[in-house]
Write an enzyme that holds these catalytic residues in place. Structure first.
Site, PDB file in Angstrom:
ATOM      1  N   ARG A   1      -2.331  -3.445 -17.764  1.00  0.00           N
ATOM      2  CA  ARG A   1      -3.603  -2.712 -17.729  1.00  0.00           C
ATOM      3  C   ARG A   1      -3.479  -1.576 -16.725  1.00  0.00           C
ATOM      4  O   ARG A   1      -3.294  -1.809 -15.533  1.00  0.00           O
ATOM      5  CB  ARG A   1      -4.763  -3.617 -17.338  1.00  0.00           C
ATOM      6  CG  ARG A   1      -4.930  -4.830 -18.221  1.00  0.00           C
ATOM      7  CD  ARG A   1      -6.298  -5.459 -18.071  1.00  0.00           C
ATOM      8  NE  ARG A   1      -7.267  -4.711 -18.820  1.00  0.00           N
ATOM      9  CZ  ARG A   1      -7.474  -4.846 -20.133  1.00  0.00           C
ATOM     10  NH1 ARG A   1      -6.762  -5.711 -20.830  1.00  0.00           N
ATOM     11  NH2 ARG A   1      -8.375  -4.114 -20.744  1.00  0.00           N
TER      12      ARG A   1
ATOM     13  N   ASP B   1      -7.262  12.407 -25.389  1.00  0.00           N
ATOM     14  CA  ASP B   1      -7.343  11.038 -24.877  1.00  0.00           C
ATOM     15  C   ASP B   1      -6.740  10.135 -25.948  1.00  0.00           C
ATOM     16  O   ASP B   1      -7.386   9.814 -26.948  1.00  0.00           O
ATOM     17  CB  ASP B   1      -8.807  10.689 -24.600  1.00  0.00           C
ATOM     18  CG  ASP B   1      -8.978   9.264 -24.091  1.00  0.00           C
ATOM     19  OD1 ASP B   1      -7.987   8.503 -24.114  1.00  0.00           O
ATOM     20  OD2 ASP B   1     -10.101   8.917 -23.675  1.00  0.00           O
TER      21      ASP B   1
ATOM     22  N   LYS C   1      -3.003  -0.735 -24.434  1.00  0.00           N
ATOM     23  CA  LYS C   1      -3.452  -0.873 -25.822  1.00  0.00           C
ATOM     24  C   LYS C   1      -2.207  -0.863 -26.731  1.00  0.00           C
ATOM     25  O   LYS C   1      -1.338  -1.700 -26.543  1.00  0.00           O
ATOM     26  CB  LYS C   1      -4.483   0.207 -26.132  1.00  0.00           C
ATOM     27  CG  LYS C   1      -5.729   0.046 -25.225  1.00  0.00           C
ATOM     28  CD  LYS C   1      -6.832   1.044 -25.513  1.00  0.00           C
ATOM     29  CE  LYS C   1      -7.975   0.863 -24.519  1.00  0.00           C
ATOM     30  NZ  LYS C   1      -9.056   1.872 -24.710  1.00  0.00           N
TER      31      LYS C   1
ATOM     32  N   TYR D   1       0.844  -1.196   0.000  1.00  0.00           N
ATOM     33  CA  TYR D   1       0.000   0.000   0.000  1.00  0.00           C
ATOM     34  C   TYR D   1       0.875   1.239   0.000  1.00  0.00           C
ATOM     35  O   TYR D   1       1.835   1.311   0.752  1.00  0.00           O
ATOM     36  CB  TYR D   1      -0.912   0.026   1.246  1.00  0.00           C
ATOM     37  CG  TYR D   1      -2.371  -0.046   0.861  1.00  0.00           C
ATOM     38  CD1 TYR D   1      -2.979   1.027   0.207  1.00  0.00           C
ATOM     39  CD2 TYR D   1      -3.126  -1.185   1.097  1.00  0.00           C
ATOM     40  CE1 TYR D   1      -4.297   0.957  -0.192  1.00  0.00           C
ATOM     41  CE2 TYR D   1      -4.445  -1.263   0.710  1.00  0.00           C
ATOM     42  CZ  TYR D   1      -5.040  -0.189   0.060  1.00  0.00           C
ATOM     43  OH  TYR D   1      -6.339  -0.253  -0.336  1.00  0.00           O
TER      44      TYR D   1
ATOM     45  N   GLU E   1      -0.565   4.836  -0.569  1.00  0.00           N
ATOM     46  CA  GLU E   1      -1.383   6.033  -0.845  1.00  0.00           C
ATOM     47  C   GLU E   1      -0.528   7.288  -0.757  1.00  0.00           C
ATOM     48  O   GLU E   1       0.244   7.456   0.190  1.00  0.00           O
ATOM     49  CB  GLU E   1      -2.537   6.124   0.154  1.00  0.00           C
ATOM     50  CG  GLU E   1      -3.671   5.159  -0.175  1.00  0.00           C
ATOM     51  CD  GLU E   1      -4.776   5.211   0.854  1.00  0.00           C
ATOM     52  OE1 GLU E   1      -4.504   5.584   2.016  1.00  0.00           O
ATOM     53  OE2 GLU E   1      -5.922   4.886   0.500  1.00  0.00           O
TER      54      GLU E   1
ATOM     55  N   THR F   1      -4.445   5.003 -21.747  1.00  0.00           N
ATOM     56  CA  THR F   1      -4.263   3.695 -21.143  1.00  0.00           C
ATOM     57  C   THR F   1      -2.837   3.256 -21.442  1.00  0.00           C
ATOM     58  O   THR F   1      -2.164   3.828 -22.305  1.00  0.00           O
ATOM     59  CB  THR F   1      -5.218   2.655 -21.761  1.00  0.00           C
ATOM     60  OG1 THR F   1      -4.991   2.617 -23.171  1.00  0.00           O
ATOM     61  CG2 THR F   1      -6.682   3.011 -21.497  1.00  0.00           C
TER      62      THR F   1
HETATM   63  C1  LIG Z   1     -10.028   2.290 -23.839  1.00  0.00           C
HETATM   64  C2  LIG Z   1     -10.348   3.728 -23.741  1.00  0.00           C
HETATM   65  C3  LIG Z   1     -10.635   4.340 -22.514  1.00  0.00           C
HETATM   66  C4  LIG Z   1     -10.895   3.572 -21.253  1.00  0.00           C
HETATM   67  O1  LIG Z   1      -9.948   2.739 -20.835  1.00  0.00           O
HETATM   68  P1  LIG Z   1     -10.303   1.545 -19.802  1.00  0.00           P
HETATM   69  O2  LIG Z   1      -8.971   1.122 -19.363  1.00  0.00           O
HETATM   70  O3  LIG Z   1     -11.069   0.533 -20.601  1.00  0.00           O
HETATM   71  O4  LIG Z   1     -11.130   2.131 -18.711  1.00  0.00           O
HETATM   72  C5  LIG Z   1     -10.813   5.703 -22.490  1.00  0.00           C
HETATM   73  N1  LIG Z   1     -10.723   6.435 -23.607  1.00  0.00           N
HETATM   74  C6  LIG Z   1     -10.476   5.888 -24.806  1.00  0.00           C
HETATM   75  C7  LIG Z   1     -10.397   6.755 -26.016  1.00  0.00           C
HETATM   76  C8  LIG Z   1     -10.297   4.506 -24.914  1.00  0.00           C
HETATM   77  O5  LIG Z   1     -10.076   3.966 -26.111  1.00  0.00           O
END
Ligand SMILES: *Cc1c(COP(=O)(O)O)cnc(C)c1O
Length: 421
Positions: free
Chosen positions: A239, A204, A233, A58, A60, A230
Protein backbone atom coordinates in the site's frame (compact mmCIF):
# COMPACT_ATOMS: atom_id res chain seq x y z
CA UNK A 1 23.54 -14.56 14.74
CA UNK A 2 22.36 -14.77 11.17
CA UNK A 3 19.43 -12.57 10.16
CA UNK A 4 15.98 -13.94 10.97
CA UNK A 5 12.89 -12.26 9.54
CA UNK A 6 10.09 -11.39 12.01
CA UNK A 7 8.05 -14.48 12.87
CA UNK A 8 4.26 -14.59 12.87
CA UNK A 9 4.54 -16.56 16.09
CA UNK A 10 5.74 -13.37 17.77
CA UNK A 11 2.32 -11.85 17.15
CA UNK A 12 0.66 -14.96 18.53
CA UNK A 13 2.87 -14.84 21.65
CA UNK A 14 2.36 -11.10 22.29
CA UNK A 15 -1.17 -10.60 21.13
CA UNK A 16 -3.24 -13.67 20.32
CA UNK A 17 -6.29 -11.50 19.61
CA UNK A 18 -4.60 -9.69 16.75
CA UNK A 19 -2.98 -12.94 15.58
CA UNK A 20 -6.42 -14.49 15.30
CA UNK A 21 -7.67 -11.53 13.30
CA UNK A 22 -4.73 -11.77 10.90
CA UNK A 23 -5.45 -15.45 10.33
CA UNK A 24 -9.16 -14.77 9.92
CA UNK A 25 -8.49 -12.11 7.27
CA UNK A 26 -6.04 -14.37 5.43
CA UNK A 27 -8.67 -17.14 5.43
CA UNK A 28 -11.33 -14.73 4.22
CA UNK A 29 -9.11 -13.53 1.37
CA UNK A 30 -8.10 -17.06 0.42
CA UNK A 31 -11.62 -18.42 0.65
CA UNK A 32 -13.43 -15.90 -1.53
CA UNK A 33 -13.54 -14.83 -5.14
CA UNK A 34 -12.30 -11.27 -4.70
CA UNK A 35 -13.56 -8.96 -7.40
CA UNK A 36 -12.92 -5.55 -5.84
CA UNK A 37 -11.25 -3.82 -8.77
CA UNK A 38 -8.73 -1.92 -6.63
CA UNK A 39 -7.55 -4.98 -4.70
CA UNK A 40 -5.01 -7.69 -5.37
CA UNK A 41 -2.82 -10.29 -3.72
CA UNK A 42 0.68 -8.94 -3.13
CA UNK A 43 3.34 -11.61 -3.48
CA UNK A 44 4.88 -13.29 -0.46
CA UNK A 45 8.10 -11.35 -1.19
CA UNK A 46 6.21 -8.03 -1.10
CA UNK A 47 4.43 -9.02 2.10
CA UNK A 48 7.68 -10.08 3.76
CA UNK A 49 9.55 -6.94 2.69
CA UNK A 50 6.77 -4.83 4.21
CA UNK A 51 7.30 -6.37 7.63
CA UNK A 52 10.98 -5.56 8.01
CA UNK A 53 13.50 -3.46 9.94
CA UNK A 54 12.83 -0.52 7.62
CA UNK A 55 9.69 0.03 9.72
CA UNK A 56 11.96 1.46 12.40
CA UNK A 57 13.78 4.08 10.38
CA UNK A 58 13.16 7.81 10.03
CA UNK A 59 14.51 9.39 6.87
CA UNK A 60 12.85 12.75 6.22
CA UNK A 61 14.24 14.24 3.04
CA UNK A 62 15.70 12.61 -0.04
CA UNK A 63 18.76 10.50 -0.80
CA UNK A 64 21.93 12.32 0.26
CA UNK A 65 19.85 15.15 1.81
CA UNK A 66 18.27 13.69 4.93
CA UNK A 67 17.55 15.26 8.29
CA UNK A 68 18.66 12.27 10.35
CA UNK A 69 21.76 10.10 10.32
CA UNK A 70 21.90 6.37 9.71
CA UNK A 71 20.67 6.53 6.11
CA UNK A 72 23.36 4.26 4.64
CA UNK A 73 20.85 1.56 3.76
CA UNK A 74 17.63 3.52 3.35
CA UNK A 75 19.23 5.68 0.68
CA UNK A 76 20.05 2.53 -1.25
CA UNK A 77 16.59 1.01 -1.03
CA UNK A 78 14.88 4.26 -2.03
CA UNK A 79 17.29 4.76 -4.94
CA UNK A 80 16.58 1.21 -6.07
CA UNK A 81 12.80 1.76 -5.99
CA UNK A 82 13.22 5.04 -7.90
CA UNK A 83 15.48 3.48 -10.55
CA UNK A 84 13.09 0.59 -11.07
CA UNK A 85 10.07 2.91 -11.31
CA UNK A 86 11.87 5.11 -13.84
CA UNK A 87 12.91 2.14 -15.96
CA UNK A 88 9.54 0.40 -15.79
CA UNK A 89 7.45 3.43 -16.74
CA UNK A 90 10.05 5.22 -18.86
CA UNK A 91 10.02 8.47 -16.88
CA UNK A 92 12.73 10.94 -15.96
CA UNK A 93 11.79 11.24 -12.32
CA UNK A 94 9.97 9.19 -9.68
CA UNK A 95 8.96 10.12 -6.16
CA UNK A 96 8.20 6.92 -4.23
CA UNK A 97 7.40 8.53 -0.88
CA UNK A 98 3.63 9.27 -1.06
CA UNK A 99 1.85 7.42 1.73
CA UNK A 100 -1.01 6.50 -0.60
CA UNK A 101 -2.87 7.62 -3.69
CA UNK A 102 -4.87 10.40 -2.05
CA UNK A 103 -1.86 12.21 -0.52
CA UNK A 104 -0.01 11.77 -3.84
CA UNK A 105 -2.80 13.67 -5.57
CA UNK A 106 -2.91 16.31 -2.84
CA UNK A 107 0.82 16.84 -3.35
CA UNK A 108 0.17 17.50 -7.03
CA UNK A 109 -2.29 20.28 -6.14
CA UNK A 110 0.21 21.68 -3.66
CA UNK A 111 2.94 21.64 -6.29
CA UNK A 112 1.06 23.13 -9.22
CA UNK A 113 -1.97 25.12 -8.02
CA UNK A 114 -3.03 27.67 -5.43
CA UNK A 115 -6.17 27.31 -3.28
CA UNK A 116 -9.09 28.75 -5.22
CA UNK A 117 -7.66 27.79 -8.61
CA UNK A 118 -9.87 25.99 -11.06
CA UNK A 119 -9.22 22.33 -11.76
CA UNK A 120 -11.00 19.94 -14.12
CA UNK A 121 -11.51 16.27 -13.33
CA UNK A 122 -13.89 13.39 -13.92
CA UNK A 123 -16.92 13.46 -11.64
CA UNK A 124 -17.15 10.83 -8.93
CA UNK A 125 -20.61 9.92 -10.22
CA UNK A 126 -19.18 9.07 -13.65
CA UNK A 127 -16.17 7.13 -12.34
CA UNK A 128 -13.66 9.75 -11.15
CA UNK A 129 -11.96 9.79 -7.75
CA UNK A 130 -12.80 11.86 -4.66
CA UNK A 131 -9.42 13.60 -4.96
CA UNK A 132 -10.29 14.92 -8.42
CA UNK A 133 -12.21 17.76 -6.76
CA UNK A 134 -15.29 16.08 -5.31
CA UNK A 135 -17.10 18.46 -2.99
CA UNK A 136 -16.66 16.40 0.20
CA UNK A 137 -12.89 16.07 -0.43
CA UNK A 138 -10.32 18.66 0.64
CA UNK A 139 -9.58 19.01 -3.06
CA UNK A 140 -13.17 20.11 -3.71
CA UNK A 141 -13.22 22.46 -0.73
CA UNK A 142 -9.92 24.18 -1.48
CA UNK A 143 -10.14 24.31 -5.27
CA UNK A 144 -12.79 25.40 -7.70
CA UNK A 145 -13.52 22.05 -9.27
CA UNK A 146 -15.29 21.56 -12.58
CA UNK A 147 -16.20 18.05 -13.72
CA UNK A 148 -16.65 16.14 -16.92
CA UNK A 149 -18.63 12.90 -17.09
CA UNK A 150 -19.47 10.36 -19.75
CA UNK A 151 -21.96 10.46 -22.59
CA UNK A 152 -25.29 8.89 -21.65
CA UNK A 153 -25.62 6.96 -24.92
CA UNK A 154 -22.10 5.52 -24.87
CA UNK A 155 -21.08 5.45 -21.21
CA UNK A 156 -17.75 6.85 -22.41
CA UNK A 157 -15.87 10.10 -22.00
CA UNK A 158 -16.42 12.42 -24.95
CA UNK A 159 -13.33 14.57 -25.44
CA UNK A 160 -15.40 17.26 -27.15
CA UNK A 161 -17.27 17.71 -23.86
CA UNK A 162 -13.98 17.85 -21.97
CA UNK A 163 -12.59 20.41 -24.42
CA UNK A 164 -15.71 22.58 -24.09
CA UNK A 165 -15.38 22.65 -20.29
CA UNK A 166 -11.64 23.29 -20.48
CA UNK A 167 -12.08 26.21 -22.88
CA UNK A 168 -14.87 27.70 -20.77
CA UNK A 169 -13.21 27.33 -17.35
CA UNK A 170 -9.48 27.50 -18.17
CA UNK A 171 -8.39 25.03 -15.43
CA UNK A 172 -4.89 25.07 -14.02
CA UNK A 173 -4.86 21.28 -13.80
CA UNK A 174 -6.76 18.63 -15.76
CA UNK A 175 -7.01 15.17 -14.20
CA UNK A 176 -7.65 12.10 -16.29
CA UNK A 177 -8.12 8.58 -14.96
CA UNK A 178 -10.58 7.23 -12.43
CA UNK A 179 -11.82 4.46 -10.19
CA UNK A 180 -14.69 3.09 -12.21
CA UNK A 181 -13.66 3.67 -15.81
CA UNK A 182 -13.95 0.44 -17.85
CA UNK A 183 -12.49 1.92 -21.02
CA UNK A 184 -9.07 2.99 -22.28
CA UNK A 185 -8.09 6.54 -21.35
CA UNK A 186 -7.10 8.59 -24.39
CA UNK A 187 -4.06 10.29 -22.89
CA UNK A 188 -3.02 11.86 -26.20
CA UNK A 189 -6.47 13.37 -26.61
CA UNK A 190 -6.40 14.80 -23.09
CA UNK A 191 -2.90 16.17 -23.69
CA UNK A 192 -4.09 18.05 -26.74
CA UNK A 193 -6.84 19.72 -24.71
CA UNK A 194 -4.46 20.56 -21.87
CA UNK A 195 -2.13 22.10 -24.45
CA UNK A 196 -4.89 24.19 -25.96
CA UNK A 197 -5.86 25.76 -22.62
CA UNK A 198 -2.37 25.81 -21.13
CA UNK A 199 -3.31 23.45 -18.28
CA UNK A 200 -1.15 20.82 -16.61
CA UNK A 201 -2.35 17.31 -17.50
CA UNK A 202 -2.14 14.87 -14.61
CA UNK A 203 -2.84 11.22 -15.36
CA UNK A 204 -4.02 9.35 -12.27
CA UNK A 205 -3.38 5.71 -13.19
CA UNK A 206 -3.98 4.32 -9.69
CA UNK A 207 -6.20 1.54 -11.02
CA UNK A 208 -4.41 0.70 -14.23
CA UNK A 209 -0.71 1.14 -13.47
CA UNK A 210 -0.20 -2.64 -13.51
CA UNK A 211 -1.77 -2.75 -16.96
CA UNK A 212 0.40 0.15 -18.12
CA UNK A 213 3.54 -1.49 -16.68
CA UNK A 214 2.65 -4.77 -18.35
CA UNK A 215 1.81 -3.23 -21.71
CA UNK A 216 -1.94 -3.94 -21.50
CA UNK A 217 -3.01 -0.29 -21.49
CA UNK A 218 -1.39 2.63 -23.36
CA UNK A 219 1.00 4.66 -21.25
CA UNK A 220 0.35 8.28 -20.26
CA UNK A 221 4.09 8.93 -20.32
CA UNK A 222 4.91 11.35 -23.10
CA UNK A 223 1.41 12.86 -22.86
CA UNK A 224 0.97 13.75 -19.18
CA UNK A 225 4.03 15.35 -17.61
CA UNK A 226 2.77 14.28 -14.18
CA UNK A 227 1.47 10.79 -13.44
CA UNK A 228 0.22 9.58 -10.07
CA UNK A 229 -0.43 6.00 -9.10
CA UNK A 230 -1.04 3.80 -6.13
CA UNK A 231 1.20 0.77 -5.90
CA UNK A 232 -1.26 -1.68 -4.32
CA UNK A 233 -3.90 -2.07 -7.03
CA UNK A 234 -3.15 -3.75 -10.37
CA UNK A 235 0.57 -3.04 -9.84
CA UNK A 236 0.39 -5.63 -7.00
CA UNK A 237 2.76 -3.95 -4.58
CA UNK A 238 2.50 -2.70 -0.99
CA UNK A 239 0.00 0.00 0.00
CA UNK A 240 1.62 3.20 -1.20
CA UNK A 241 1.92 5.52 -4.17
CA UNK A 242 4.32 7.14 -6.61
CA UNK A 243 4.42 10.35 -8.59
CA UNK A 244 6.17 9.99 -11.96
CA UNK A 245 7.19 13.13 -13.82
CA UNK A 246 9.37 14.60 -16.52
CA UNK A 247 12.46 16.51 -15.41
CA UNK A 248 10.68 19.89 -15.49
CA UNK A 249 8.10 18.91 -12.88
CA UNK A 250 10.38 16.88 -10.62
CA UNK A 251 11.50 19.49 -8.13
CA UNK A 252 8.04 20.92 -7.43
CA UNK A 253 6.68 17.41 -6.77
CA UNK A 254 9.54 16.49 -4.45
CA UNK A 255 9.10 19.70 -2.46
CA UNK A 256 5.35 19.20 -2.24
CA UNK A 257 5.74 15.69 -0.81
CA UNK A 258 8.46 16.77 1.61
CA UNK A 259 8.41 19.19 3.35
CA UNK A 260 5.09 20.32 1.88
CA UNK A 261 2.79 17.51 2.90
CA UNK A 262 4.52 14.60 4.57
CA UNK A 263 7.16 13.82 7.13
CA UNK A 264 9.21 10.64 7.08
CA UNK A 265 8.67 8.20 4.23
CA UNK A 266 7.44 4.69 5.00
CA UNK A 267 10.69 2.91 4.28
CA UNK A 268 9.26 -0.56 4.82
CA UNK A 269 6.81 0.27 2.03
CA UNK A 270 9.62 1.61 -0.14
CA UNK A 271 11.49 -1.69 0.23
CA UNK A 272 8.40 -3.67 -0.72
CA UNK A 273 7.74 -1.26 -3.59
CA UNK A 274 11.21 -1.99 -4.95
CA UNK A 275 10.37 -5.70 -4.84
CA UNK A 276 7.03 -5.17 -6.57
CA UNK A 277 8.60 -2.98 -9.27
CA UNK A 278 11.16 -5.70 -9.88
CA UNK A 279 8.36 -8.25 -10.22
CA UNK A 280 6.43 -5.93 -12.56
CA UNK A 281 9.45 -5.72 -14.89
CA UNK A 282 9.29 -9.42 -15.78
CA UNK A 283 7.75 -11.24 -18.74
CA UNK A 284 5.53 -13.08 -16.26
CA UNK A 285 4.02 -9.77 -15.25
CA UNK A 286 3.36 -8.84 -18.87
CA UNK A 287 1.47 -12.12 -19.22
CA UNK A 288 -0.37 -11.33 -16.00
CA UNK A 289 -1.43 -7.88 -17.21
CA UNK A 290 -2.71 -9.28 -20.51
CA UNK A 291 -4.60 -12.04 -18.69
CA UNK A 292 -6.30 -9.49 -16.39
CA UNK A 293 -7.85 -7.87 -19.48
CA UNK A 294 -8.67 -11.19 -21.16
CA UNK A 295 -10.41 -12.29 -17.97
CA UNK A 296 -12.38 -9.05 -17.59
CA UNK A 297 -13.62 -9.33 -21.17
CA UNK A 298 -14.56 -13.00 -20.64
CA UNK A 299 -16.41 -12.20 -17.42
CA UNK A 300 -18.23 -9.34 -19.13
CA UNK A 301 -19.34 -11.56 -22.00
CA UNK A 302 -20.99 -14.05 -19.65
CA UNK A 303 -22.72 -11.31 -17.68
CA UNK A 304 -24.00 -9.70 -20.87
CA UNK A 305 -25.14 -13.07 -22.31
CA UNK A 306 -27.11 -13.62 -19.15
CA UNK A 307 -28.78 -10.26 -19.57
CA UNK A 308 -26.90 -7.88 -17.29
CA UNK A 309 -26.19 -4.43 -18.62
CA UNK A 310 -22.60 -3.17 -18.63
CA UNK A 311 -21.77 0.53 -18.62
CA UNK A 312 -20.21 1.30 -22.01
CA UNK A 313 -21.19 -2.21 -23.13
CA UNK A 314 -18.04 -3.96 -21.89
CA UNK A 315 -14.45 -3.32 -20.93
CA UNK A 316 -10.98 -2.58 -22.29
CA UNK A 317 -9.23 -3.04 -18.96
CA UNK A 318 -9.51 -4.80 -15.62
CA UNK A 319 -12.97 -3.68 -14.55
CA UNK A 320 -16.64 -3.97 -15.32
CA UNK A 321 -19.37 -1.67 -14.17
CA UNK A 322 -22.69 -3.50 -14.07
CA UNK A 323 -25.78 -1.32 -14.30
CA UNK A 324 -28.60 -3.04 -12.41
CA UNK A 325 -31.12 -0.28 -13.15
CA UNK A 326 -33.15 -2.52 -15.49
CA UNK A 327 -33.35 -5.30 -12.85
CA UNK A 328 -34.91 -3.22 -10.04
CA UNK A 329 -32.36 -4.79 -7.65
CA UNK A 330 -30.15 -2.24 -5.90
CA UNK A 331 -26.37 -2.42 -6.11
CA UNK A 332 -26.02 -2.61 -2.36
CA UNK A 333 -28.30 -5.60 -1.68
CA UNK A 334 -26.75 -7.31 -4.71
CA UNK A 335 -23.20 -6.73 -3.39
CA UNK A 336 -24.25 -7.98 0.04
CA UNK A 337 -25.84 -11.11 -1.43
CA UNK A 338 -22.69 -11.79 -3.46
CA UNK A 339 -20.55 -11.38 -0.34
CA UNK A 340 -22.69 -13.98 1.44
CA UNK A 341 -22.08 -16.25 -1.55
CA UNK A 342 -18.31 -15.77 -1.34
CA UNK A 343 -17.98 -13.29 -4.20
CA UNK A 344 -16.68 -9.97 -2.90
CA UNK A 345 -17.25 -6.79 -4.86
CA UNK A 346 -18.52 -3.28 -4.19
CA UNK A 347 -21.70 -1.44 -4.99
CA UNK A 348 -21.02 1.59 -7.12
CA UNK A 349 -22.82 4.48 -8.70
CA UNK A 350 -23.39 4.22 -12.43
CA UNK A 351 -23.39 7.28 -14.67
CA UNK A 352 -26.77 9.09 -14.50
CA UNK A 353 -27.73 6.89 -11.55
CA UNK A 354 -31.38 7.15 -10.60
CA UNK A 355 -30.65 5.96 -7.05
CA UNK A 356 -28.74 7.79 -4.26
CA UNK A 357 -24.93 7.36 -3.82
CA UNK A 358 -25.27 5.27 -0.61
CA UNK A 359 -27.71 2.91 -2.37
CA UNK A 360 -26.74 3.11 -6.04
CA UNK A 361 -27.59 0.96 -9.06
CA UNK A 362 -24.21 -0.49 -9.93
CA UNK A 363 -21.74 -3.22 -9.12
CA UNK A 364 -18.04 -2.76 -9.83
CA UNK A 365 -16.13 -5.94 -10.62
CA UNK A 366 -12.42 -6.31 -11.28
CA UNK A 367 -10.12 -9.15 -12.25
CA UNK A 368 -6.62 -8.23 -10.89
CA UNK A 369 -6.91 -10.36 -7.73
CA UNK A 370 -8.42 -13.52 -9.21
CA UNK A 371 -5.95 -13.34 -12.09
CA UNK A 372 -3.11 -13.29 -9.53
CA UNK A 373 -4.46 -16.66 -8.36
CA UNK A 374 -3.98 -18.05 -11.85
CA UNK A 375 -7.63 -18.12 -12.85
CA UNK A 376 -8.44 -17.93 -16.55
CA UNK A 377 -11.42 -17.70 -18.87
CA UNK A 378 -13.00 -21.01 -17.77
CA UNK A 379 -13.14 -19.75 -14.21
CA UNK A 380 -14.51 -16.39 -15.43
CA UNK A 381 -17.40 -18.21 -17.08
CA UNK A 382 -18.24 -20.03 -13.86
CA UNK A 383 -17.96 -16.86 -11.78
CA UNK A 384 -20.07 -14.90 -14.26
CA UNK A 385 -22.89 -17.43 -14.03
CA UNK A 386 -22.73 -17.44 -10.22
CA UNK A 387 -22.93 -13.66 -10.13
CA UNK A 388 -26.07 -13.64 -12.27
CA UNK A 389 -27.57 -16.57 -10.30
CA UNK A 390 -27.11 -14.68 -7.03
CA UNK A 391 -28.28 -11.32 -8.34
CA UNK A 392 -31.37 -12.87 -9.92
CA UNK A 393 -32.11 -14.87 -6.75
CA UNK A 394 -32.55 -11.53 -4.95
CA UNK A 395 -31.68 -12.76 -1.45
CA UNK A 396 -32.63 -16.45 -1.80
CA UNK A 397 -30.50 -18.16 0.85
CA UNK A 398 -30.47 -21.53 -0.94
CA UNK A 399 -28.94 -20.07 -4.08
CA UNK A 400 -26.39 -18.11 -2.05
CA UNK A 401 -25.42 -21.26 -0.12
CA UNK A 402 -25.11 -23.30 -3.32
CA UNK A 403 -22.83 -20.68 -4.90
CA UNK A 404 -20.84 -20.33 -1.65
CA UNK A 405 -20.06 -24.07 -1.84
CA UNK A 406 -19.07 -23.86 -5.48
CA UNK A 407 -16.84 -20.85 -4.75
CA UNK A 408 -15.15 -22.79 -1.96
CA UNK A 409 -14.46 -25.69 -4.31
CA UNK A 410 -13.11 -23.39 -7.02
CA UNK A 411 -10.73 -21.33 -4.88
CA UNK A 412 -9.26 -24.45 -3.32
CA UNK A 413 -7.60 -25.09 -6.68
CA UNK A 414 -6.04 -21.63 -6.97
CA UNK A 415 -3.74 -20.81 -4.02
CA UNK A 416 -3.68 -17.12 -3.12
CA UNK A 417 -0.17 -15.60 -3.45
CA UNK A 418 1.24 -14.21 -0.24
CA UNK A 419 -1.29 -15.98 1.92
CA UNK A 420 -0.31 -19.39 3.13
CA UNK A 421 -3.69 -20.81 3.94
C1 LIG B 1 -7.49 4.37 -5.34
C2 LIG B 1 -7.39 5.67 -6.03
C3 LIG B 1 -6.82 6.79 -5.42
C4 LIG B 1 -6.51 6.86 -3.96
O1 LIG B 1 -5.69 5.94 -3.46
P1 LIG B 1 -5.67 5.63 -1.87
O2 LIG B 1 -4.44 4.85 -1.74
O3 LIG B 1 -6.94 4.89 -1.59
O4 LIG B 1 -5.62 6.94 -1.17
C5 LIG B 1 -6.67 7.93 -6.17
N1 LIG B 1 -7.05 7.98 -7.45
C6 LIG B 1 -7.61 6.94 -8.07
C7 LIG B 1 -8.03 7.06 -9.50
C8 LIG B 1 -7.82 5.75 -7.37
O5 LIG B 1 -8.41 4.72 -7.99
Amino acid sequence: MAYQHPRFDAVRETDPTVADLIVAEAEREAGAVRLIASENYASEAVMAATGSAFTNKYSEGYGGKRYYEGQQVVDQVEALAIDRAKALFGVEHANVQPYSGSPANLAVYLAFAEPGDTILGMSLAAGGHLTHGHKVSATGKWFDAVHYGVRKETGRIDLDDVRELAVEHRPKIIFCGGTAVPRTIDFAGFAQIADEVDALLVADIAHISGLVAGGAHPTPVGHAPVVTTTTHKSLRGPRGAMILTDADHAKAVDRAIFPGLQGGPHNHTTAAMAVALGEASTDDFRDYAAQIVTNAKALGEVLAERGLELVSGGTDNHLLLVDLTPTAIGGKPAAQALDRAGIVCNYNAVPFDSRPPFDPSGLRLGTPAITSRGMGTDEMAAIGHWIVDVVEADGDADVEARVRNEVTDLVAGFPAPGINV
